[in-house]
Write an enzyme that holds these catalytic residues in place. Sequence first.
Site, PDB file in Angstrom:
ATOM      1  N   LYS A 195       0.895  -1.195   0.052  1.00 12.81           N
ATOM      2  CA  LYS A 195       0.068   0.037  -0.004  1.00 12.81           C
ATOM      3  C   LYS A 195       1.110   0.991   0.026  1.00 12.81           C
ATOM      4  O   LYS A 195       1.924   1.282   1.072  1.00 12.81           O
ATOM      5  CB  LYS A 195      -1.088   0.156   1.262  1.00 12.81           C
ATOM      6  CG  LYS A 195      -1.877   1.207   1.240  1.00 12.81           C
ATOM      7  CD  LYS A 195      -2.877   1.279   2.391  1.00 12.81           C
ATOM      8  CE  LYS A 195      -3.553   2.417   2.608  1.00 12.81           C
ATOM      9  NZ  LYS A 195      -4.442   2.503   3.532  1.00 12.81           N
ATOM     10  N   GLU A 233       7.582  -6.924   1.139  1.00 10.34           N
ATOM     11  CA  GLU A 233       6.464  -7.004   2.105  1.00 10.34           C
ATOM     12  C   GLU A 233       5.504  -8.429   1.753  1.00 10.34           C
ATOM     13  O   GLU A 233       5.016  -8.764   2.486  1.00 10.34           O
ATOM     14  CB  GLU A 233       5.583  -5.905   1.756  1.00 10.34           C
ATOM     15  CG  GLU A 233       6.184  -4.268   2.194  1.00 10.34           C
ATOM     16  CD  GLU A 233       5.736  -4.387   3.979  1.00 10.34           C
ATOM     17  OE1 GLU A 233       5.426  -5.242   4.364  1.00 10.34           O
ATOM     18  OE2 GLU A 233       6.022  -3.282   4.220  1.00 10.34           O
ATOM     19  N   LYS A 248      -2.006  -1.529  -3.865  1.00 10.91           N
ATOM     20  CA  LYS A 248      -3.151  -0.447  -3.680  1.00 10.91           C
ATOM     21  C   LYS A 248      -2.152   0.985  -3.757  1.00 10.91           C
ATOM     22  O   LYS A 248      -1.093   0.890  -3.254  1.00 10.91           O
ATOM     23  CB  LYS A 248      -3.758  -0.211  -2.454  1.00 10.91           C
ATOM     24  CG  LYS A 248      -4.594   0.729  -2.149  1.00 10.91           C
ATOM     25  CD  LYS A 248      -5.331   0.837  -0.823  1.00 10.91           C
ATOM     26  CE  LYS A 248      -5.972   2.173  -0.499  1.00 10.91           C
ATOM     27  NZ  LYS A 248      -6.590   2.060   0.688  1.00 10.91           N
TER      28      LYS A 248
HETATM   29  C1  PBG Z   1      -7.220   3.674   5.357  1.00  8.16           C
HETATM   30  C2  PBG Z   1      -7.872   3.561   3.829  1.00  8.16           C
HETATM   31  C3  PBG Z   1      -7.709   4.325   2.914  1.00  8.16           C
HETATM   32  C4  PBG Z   1      -8.065   3.810   1.742  1.00  8.16           C
HETATM   33  C5  PBG Z   1      -8.540   2.611   2.138  1.00  8.16           C
HETATM   34  N1  PBG Z   1      -8.301   2.444   3.655  1.00  8.16           N
HETATM   35  C6  PBG Z   1      -6.981   5.708   3.134  1.00  8.16           C
HETATM   36  C7  PBG Z   1      -5.585   5.927   3.583  1.00  8.16           C
HETATM   37  O1  PBG Z   1      -4.885   5.297   3.661  1.00  8.16           O
HETATM   38  O2  PBG Z   1      -5.479   7.111   3.983  1.00  8.16           O
HETATM   39  C8  PBG Z   1      -8.267   4.522   0.366  1.00  8.16           C
HETATM   40  C9  PBG Z   1      -9.105   4.067  -0.619  1.00  8.16           C
HETATM   41  C10 PBG Z   1      -9.488   4.975  -1.435  1.00  8.16           C
HETATM   42  O3  PBG Z   1      -8.977   6.163  -1.550  1.00  8.16           O
HETATM   43  O4  PBG Z   1     -10.500   4.680  -2.328  1.00  8.16           O
HETATM   44  N2  PBG Z   1      -6.831   2.776   6.196  1.00  8.16           N
END
Ligand code: PBG
Length: 324
Positions: A195, A233, A248
């Site tokens: 992520k 990871e 992501k």
């Molecule tokens: C938070 C989380 C986020 C998203 C999913 N879970 C935002 C972040 O990490 O700040 C983002 C999803 C999206 O932008 O559609 N843990």
Amino acid sequence: MDLPIRPRRNRKSPGLRALARETLLSPGDFVLPLFLHDVEADEAIESMPGCTRWSLEGIVKEAGEALAVGVPAVVLFPAIDDSLKTKRGEESFNPGGLVQRAIRALKSAYPELVVMTDVALDPYNIDGHDGILEGGEILNDETVEILCQQAVSQAEAGADIIAPSDMMDGRVAALRGALDTAGYQKVSICSYTAKYASAYYGPFRGALGTAPKSGDKKSYQMDPSNRREALRELLLDEDEGADIVMVKPAGAYLDIISDVREHTTLPVAAYQVSGEYLMIKSASAGGWINEESVMMESLIAIKRAGADMILTYFAKDAARLLGR
Ligand code: PBG
């Protein structure tokens, strides 16, 4: 021209193109992210056209519509009232909390629906971070302890898949241990393996009121410049017991999806995040691109790169189109 090899032969008709097609999307590939709030009325999210903050009743209806077009799964994101937010985010494991109530409502209406939940503190944390902030630092081990309580309470409510999006070190092993100890051996873990600290999350944070109050998330989310680190990871998450590994964002990280696909036998998920969705939505609202075509092309690209499942705000629309 004297050309014995002519690749265009395989493209000469719709039938031939169908036979030669390498990647197929199906509604069963999609997970629909759903926002919810503790209010009786559903509320359109201005910053994310086409998305809604659902009431409990609304979310059940919406999940039913997704199921009806063949989308097997949803993932839940709560907007939590500011009065419930604390330094340590204890509301995250309240058995009567919003997410826990939503899981129960969804599973009792549709036992076959796959309910995935997000594990991270940002909706509950007064500082807007995924972990506990102290002295300008996000505390890793203390955060993981709370995440374990959050996950167990989601499992207790009936969640099928726990998806930690917090990026703390060691959380997959800790969550697996906590779930097993509590008797939830059957609950899966879909780890947000790679992520990235991405500006594409902006609209999502606006929708939930979860933007960090200070600083950014770069001390825990990954640096967009890094590719090998995703495999590091991945190895850890596999060792720690993840059932599904996620990349992501998706669209700007197809190389990472492809790397992860090549290096694991686990199912790979990819999250087409809010900024990706909004770029397509706003460009098509302006009449500059065709929404349906670009939507399908963006999803095909993610699947072609190696994703088995795609979390996307387009899930219902794309499934409907595929079913036509
Ligand atoms: C938070 C989380 C986020 C998203 C999913 N879970 C935002 C972040 O990490 O700040 C983002 C999803 C999206 O932008 O559609 N843990």
